[in-house]
Structures are given as structure tokens and as C-alpha cells.
Write a protein that holds these residues in place. Sequence first.
Motif, PDB file in Angstrom:
ATOM      1  N   VAL A  62      60.226  55.325  50.593  1.00 53.29           N
ATOM      2  CA  VAL A  62      59.937  55.295  52.029  1.00 53.29           C
ATOM      3  C   VAL A  62      59.187  54.016  52.352  1.00 53.29           C
ATOM      4  O   VAL A  62      59.408  53.382  53.375  1.00 53.29           O
ATOM      5  N   LEU A  63      58.305  53.640  51.457  1.00 59.32           N
ATOM      6  CA  LEU A  63      57.475  52.462  51.656  1.00 59.32           C
ATOM      7  C   LEU A  63      57.952  51.346  50.729  1.00 59.32           C
ATOM      8  O   LEU A  63      58.205  51.591  49.551  1.00 59.32           O
TER       9      LEU A  63
ATOM     10  N   CYS B  88      51.132  59.067  48.436  1.00 64.26           N
ATOM     11  CA  CYS B  88      50.616  57.781  48.929  1.00 64.26           C
ATOM     12  C   CYS B  88      49.143  57.916  49.291  1.00 64.26           C
ATOM     13  O   CYS B  88      48.335  57.029  49.024  1.00 64.26           O
TER      14      CYS B  88
ATOM     15  N   CYS C 197      55.217  55.707  45.842  1.00 63.77           N
ATOM     16  CA  CYS C 197      56.390  56.162  46.596  1.00 63.77           C
ATOM     17  C   CYS C 197      57.675  55.630  45.953  1.00 63.77           C
ATOM     18  O   CYS C 197      58.691  56.307  45.913  1.00 63.77           O
TER      19      CYS C 197
ATOM     20  N   CYS D 237      60.872  60.331  54.108  1.00 64.87           N
ATOM     21  CA  CYS D 237      59.579  60.781  53.580  1.00 64.87           C
ATOM     22  C   CYS D 237      59.652  62.254  53.183  1.00 64.87           C
ATOM     23  O   CYS D 237      60.067  63.118  53.945  1.00 64.87           O
TER      24      CYS D 237
ATOM     25  N   GLY E 196      57.032  64.021  52.391  1.00 65.95           N
ATOM     26  CA  GLY E 196      55.814  64.722  52.773  1.00 65.95           C
ATOM     27  C   GLY E 196      54.904  65.010  51.589  1.00 65.95           C
ATOM     28  O   GLY E 196      53.976  65.799  51.698  1.00 65.95           O
ATOM     29  N   CYS E 197      55.160  64.371  50.466  1.00 66.43           N
ATOM     30  CA  CYS E 197      54.396  64.688  49.252  1.00 66.43           C
ATOM     31  C   CYS E 197      52.958  64.194  49.299  1.00 66.43           C
ATOM     32  O   CYS E 197      52.110  64.675  48.570  1.00 66.43           O
ATOM     33  N   ARG E 198      52.704  63.201  50.110  1.00 64.22           N
ATOM     34  CA  ARG E 198      51.339  62.678  50.288  1.00 64.22           C
ATOM     35  C   ARG E 198      50.752  62.023  49.039  1.00 64.22           C
ATOM     36  O   ARG E 198      49.538  61.840  48.933  1.00 64.22           O
TER      37      ARG E 198
ATOM     38  N   PRO F 159      54.584  58.704  56.902  1.00 59.39           N
ATOM     39  CA  PRO F 159      53.340  57.986  56.635  1.00 59.39           C
ATOM     40  C   PRO F 159      53.004  57.091  57.826  1.00 59.39           C
ATOM     41  O   PRO F 159      53.893  56.482  58.431  1.00 59.39           O
TER      42      PRO F 159
END
Lengths: 624, 176
Positions: free
Chosen positions: B136-137, B22, B129, B16, B18-20, B53
Motif C-alpha cells: 500500500v505504501l 505500519c 507494508c 490496505c 487494515g493490519c496496522r 493509512p
Amino acid sequence: MRGYAGKFAEVDLSCGEVKETVFGEETLKQYLGGRGLAAKLLWDRLGEIWERVDPLGPENILTIFAGPLTGYYPGSKMCISGKSPLTLGIVGSTVAGEHAVDMRCAGFDGLIIKGRAEKPVYLLVTDDGVEIRDASHVWGKGRVETYRILLREALQLLEGRSPGSREWREPSILHIGPAAEKMSRVTAVQTKWAHGAGYGGYGAVMGSKNLKAVLFKGLGPLPEAWDMGRAREIIWRILRICFRSDSMRRWGTGAAGYDVGSRLSSEPVRNWQDEWHDERSFGVDRFEERVWVKRYWGDFGCPSTCLKLSVVRAGPYKGAVCDNPDYENQAYLGTNLGVFTPEENVYLCSLMEELGFCGIQVGNTLGFAAELYQRGILTKEDLGFELRWGDVKGFERLMKMMAEREGIGDILAEGTYRAALKLGKLKGLDLTRYAVTEKGMGIGAHGIRSKLDYVEAVSYPCSVQGGDHTSPAMRDIRKGDSELTVILHDSGVYCWFNIMKDEALDLIWELIQAVTGWQITADTWYKEMALRILAIQRAALLVGGPDITWKPIKDDDLPARWYEPLPSGPYKGRASDKKELEEDRRRYFEDVGWDERGIPKSSTLKCLGLEAVDKKLRSFLGNQ
Amino acid sequence: MSAVEPIWIARDLPKCSGCRLCEVACSLHHEGRIWPEASRVRVFMRVPGAEFPHLCTQCHDYPCVKSCPVGALSVDKRTSAVIVDRDSCNSCGACIQACPGRVPFLHPGDKKATICDLCGGDPQCVKVCTEGGWNVLRVVEREESHSYKLYARRPDEITMDLVTIIFGEHGERMAR
Ligand code: SF4
Ligand code: SF4
Ligand code: SF4
């Protein structure tokens, strides 16, 4: 009004008073937010007495502003400003992270902080408002401990206030390190463990206010957009443009550490005595393969995730942690100090961040000190030890002395230019010739002698932010990386790495309209709005004070070092040309509506509605 | 993807960024706005660098559903997602306490329990993502023979594992 939370929190630390401030729609429309609005506010409140305002005194105002696009434009940032302890003007210094989004979600577009707290404090900004809380227990602590302690404390507090409603996510934290507490002018406002707003020296301003940190946690949505459907569509288009920037995403600016030195001959090497090196030990592959434990790291909403996380896992510097290092830190805490090993570079960056310095500024000062030692001007007696190029232990020791203001560290903590003046007096020599600075600020790690890097001869001398390589004046004032364009990004406030492709820049006007409802075009921006902000910043810089005043033209020059020819490499012999600078500068001043000395013309200022600025400038500079 | 089969979102946490994004995608889809704290997937960062996440794992035995005193939660047979009947939810927080990962939360707007609904079978968070290349997802087919509850863990526990992966032996000191 759309795109704004609508209110700013105004905190007077001297009396502990917190109130709300609003700006009229017209003001916001003209200045947007961030850097632009900070310039407007600072000048309105302090312009009359600017030359007497001590940047490190309680009368200075620290602004922590988001902009209307923060959170909307991919990649969010916060813009920090105030009267700069380095340039004595106004610098818009940005730092990425979640804090700006958290702040806007808590219902604020910015914080205006004045006065000075009696004891160390931190601010907690939530949907309920701003609280001033005791910070004695973290005063003196470095980034890791400060972050850890304040985070735990805030999480407990939030949980206690609404038990069982959620697993609380972390508040976002802006903080300063020990060096900033001691008001070193070369310090940053930091966030997480590894990013900072370094230019300007605002870490010291927080330190002078006894303000250790600001924590933000907002639960609301971003302020409502004028046309969310349209905004959403543009955001996705921008994201897709950024997703294609493969090399930027993979290596970030860390790829430049070797490139700018070997290919472009524009990297500081041993305090800019050279700008060329061919040290392949310092290639991005070594960083990528040896120390990067996270190859893609980003802050809120960022499609580029160009940050990297470095951890040294073995050897004498085991445990050192920093972000990237990005190009600037590779250069200033690497090549500029004669350090050519990734692990050593990471160690120095980690220490710099732990103490709360700005990597560019502290690296510039350390390099300056090392050159003085090389020339025998500073001796072992002055320093207490020897300081040779590449000697990581020596630089470590000196950086710690600067943080403590111990011995010669006390003078160096003032930054390169002021140290050059003070040491010069002590030694009876002109040491400013070794200071590679502009208006008191260490210059970004992009040289101009080879003419191959993006910055031009006028970039630093004409920038209203001093030697800021992220805000370079450009002959073509409408260029994508020109200062006038950067003012847009810094006022918007979002990351300009996500807008470097022209297609993204073309979309910005549409996004501004979708978010705020305002019709701002490239023309309105470059012919009016940007010039207004630029003129205020230039005025503040020209007035300066109280310890130094910049002389127009004389101080709008390149550092002496850059008139010396490059000593090695494929571009050996190239140097800056004074005639060329003079010609470019003259044309630049003309293009932005300033006179031949770079003083914004009365007619220009009147057109821009800046009569007060005009009056001040005439009376202040009239007799010079 | 139009899932008729029950789906599950597999996660590869150490990747991840950490970009958020999602969160941006999730809140845009469900709220029509960018609203990080109303996003059904929430990225935690107890330690900088160790972002991940956090979202519902659709436990095979659904402790949250069982805990609800007013029967506001049910399971969507088609996707396996937990569905909240917002009209019935009385904001008591029992589901939050019952969840081994403390995943549900009271919506910051109407204070009703809020849980990932798998976007009806077309998860928006996974899309962004994947498109962003972090991967990541990922949507995987849900198999009834697997105990998905294993993945419902509290943010602090997950952080402890991640910091050792990322920072080595110094990690735990940072996460204390
Ligand atoms: S989109 Fe992917 S990489 Fe970005 S924060 Fe979410 S899970 Fe992490
Ligand atoms: S993870 Fe939590 S919310 Fe999801 S099914 Fe399990 S108990 Fe319920
Ligand atoms: S699947 Fe849909 S509801 Fe669930 S977290 Fe992802 S975007 Fe949100």
C-alpha cells in the motif's frame, strides 16, 4: 509488574457503579488473562452457587479480558466469558479487532460487568475511565446502523472534549444485534460488521444485561514490556514466519469450504446426515473471483490478514456484505443447509451478522429444524411455511423468526439442544438424536467419522468448551492445536492462526518472558497452569445448572449422528467407534489428572491449589 | 534505502488490509514502544473494510509550516519532511487546522504537534507494508513539479471514495 495495564474496570449495571479492581501479581502469573483469568474470577465469585446462577440473570458476570500479550503478539484478540447460556460452564470466546488494544491503551486489562441496566445502555471506555451511556436509540438496530450511529456519536463526543487536538480515530466497538437483545442463546458478541465471539452465547448475556455495546478508545501506549528490545526482536521473527504462510494469507479458512467436504469428508451436509460433497460450485475460486472485494483483511497487528470481505454486487442478493465467509460459515450457512452457491451463502451470512447470531450456532439450529421438516416431524403448520434443503428464502424466514422469537422461532432461539428437548416433549419423540451438539453447543464444522480432519474422537466430548472446534481436546495433550495449548492463546490473548507453525510456538515462551519478565516454560504450562484452568472449566461444566445438568460419561459422548455410517463418498460406511472413544477418553482423563468419570481428582486439585473446587465438586457430585 | 534525494510515500489505499503493522513499526521506531495513537501514520476505519493509512503528504506549499505562530515547524531540505521542534511547539493546534488533511495531531504523551518525519529518509512503515506484501505504501522519488497537496485529504473524504470502490453503490449509505 510488566505487560499489564494493571487494573480492571468493574461495572455494576444495576446501580451504575464503576470501580477499579486489581489482581495480585501471583494471580496474574498463574492465570495470565483472558480465558484463564475469567475462569478464576468466575469460579471465585460464583463457584459456591454455580448451579443456581442463571446465565441470563443479573447475577451472571460478563468478562471482557485482554491478556499480557495482546497487542504484542502479532494479531490481537479479546476474550469474552461468563457463565455460558449454552453450556452452563465457562467458555472463553475470542474475537479479533482493535478493541483489546484500545482498552489496554486506555489503561485497562479488562472489564468485569455485572447486574442489569434498567434501560439499554452502552459503555464508553477511555483513558478517563468507563462511562455508562444511554443506548435506547440503537436498541433493536442491526450491525450496520448500530455501528454507524454509535461511531458518529462517539467521534463527536471525543472531538467536543478536546477540540482541535486531532482528527479522532474511531473507537473500537463491541456490539450485539436484535437477536441477542431478545436473549437468543445462539448469538454472538460482534465487532465491526462481520466478526464475532460466537461460542458460548455471550451475545445473549449482553442482551440480558441491557448492554448494547462497549466502545473503547485509548490514547496511551501498550503497557510497558519487561524487555522491549527483546520483545521487538521476537515480534519480528514471528511476523516473518507468518508472512510465509501464503495459502493461509491468500484464502484464509475460506479455502476449506470445498476441501473439507470433497477431500476429507468431514463437512456438515444437511445437518450432518452426510459429510461428503463434490460441489465444485462451492470452491474457493468462486468466492475469490465472484464475491471477495478484499482479499487480505486483518485486525490490529496481524501479519496473516486471512480475513476477506465479501460483497454481492448483482442479482437477488445484491448488497449483502460479510467477512469471508470463513470455513465455518461456508459450512454451517452453506453445505449444512444444502446451499451450494457463494452468493446465497454470503447472503445468509450477511443476514446472520445483521441480526447478531453466531453463524455456527444458528446454522446448526437451522439445519436441525430442516431435518425435522424433512422427516415430517416439523410440518408446514408448525413453521408456517415449507423448509427444504437449499431453500434460502425459507432459512431467511426462519432466522428472522428466531431473532424475533416469533412462533416456532421462540423455541429455536434457545439453540439446537434445548429446542430438541422442548420440541421432543411436544411431539413425544426423542429429538436429541438429530441434535449435533455437545453440552448444549452446536459442534464446529469438522466431522470425525472419516478420521481425516484434525479433530479426534475425544475432541468434542472431552473439551471443557463443549463442541468448540477451536478448543479441541487432543489425545496428545501437548499438541499445537490441543485444548491445553489453545488455553494459552486464549489467555495470552492473541490469534492462534498466527501461531500454528511450530517455530512460532517455540518463541512464545521467550515472548512471554520479554513482555512480563516471567519465566514460564512449556513444562510449567502443560503440567500446571493449563491443568489448573482446565480443571476449573471442567468443574463449572459438571456443576452446570440451573436448567440442565450434564452427566459425566453419559454426556461426555459423541452426538448420536456420528455413530451412523457416512452414507456416501470415498469414505462411505465409516462411523465413530464407541469402544475407541471410551478408550481415548479414559486415557485423556488420566493424562489431565481426572478420575474415570472425568471428575478432577482431589489429589490433582490439591496439587493445583484448587481446594475450593475440590470441595464443591465432592459435595455436588458426591451423591450422583 | 538511504535517501539523499527528497522522497515521497505513494499510497495505494484500496489495497490496505487494515493490519496496522505500519503503526506498530512507526511507533516502535519513534517511541520505542507499540503506541498506535503516537504513530505518525494512522490507519482510519470510518467504515469497516475501508481502512486506509493517513499520513503527511509533504504539501508543496506546506500550509502547516506557514500556520505555526511560533515557527516550530520547518522543512527538512534533504527529505522534504516536516520537522517539529518540540521545544518550541506550544500545542496551539494551528497546524492541525491549517492542514487540508488534518494530518498532524497533538502527541498523546507530551501534547506536542506530531507529524511524519519520513524516518530521516528510511520509512519504517513502508518497509513492513512491503515485506508483508500489501504494497500500500511505497517510496517514490519526489519531483518538484508535482502538487503533493492533492493527497492531503481528510479521513471522511477519503472514506467516501473508498466505500464506493469497495461496496459499490451501497457504499455511501454505509459511510453517512
Ligand atoms: S501496513 Fe500496509 S496494509 Fe497494513 S495497515 Fe498499514 S498500510 Fe495498510
Ligand atoms: S499534509 Fe498537512 S502536515 Fe503534511 S505538509 Fe501538508 S499541511 Fe503539513
Ligand atoms: S515514514 Fe516513518 S515517521 Fe513517517 S509514518 Fe512512516 S514510519 Fe512513521
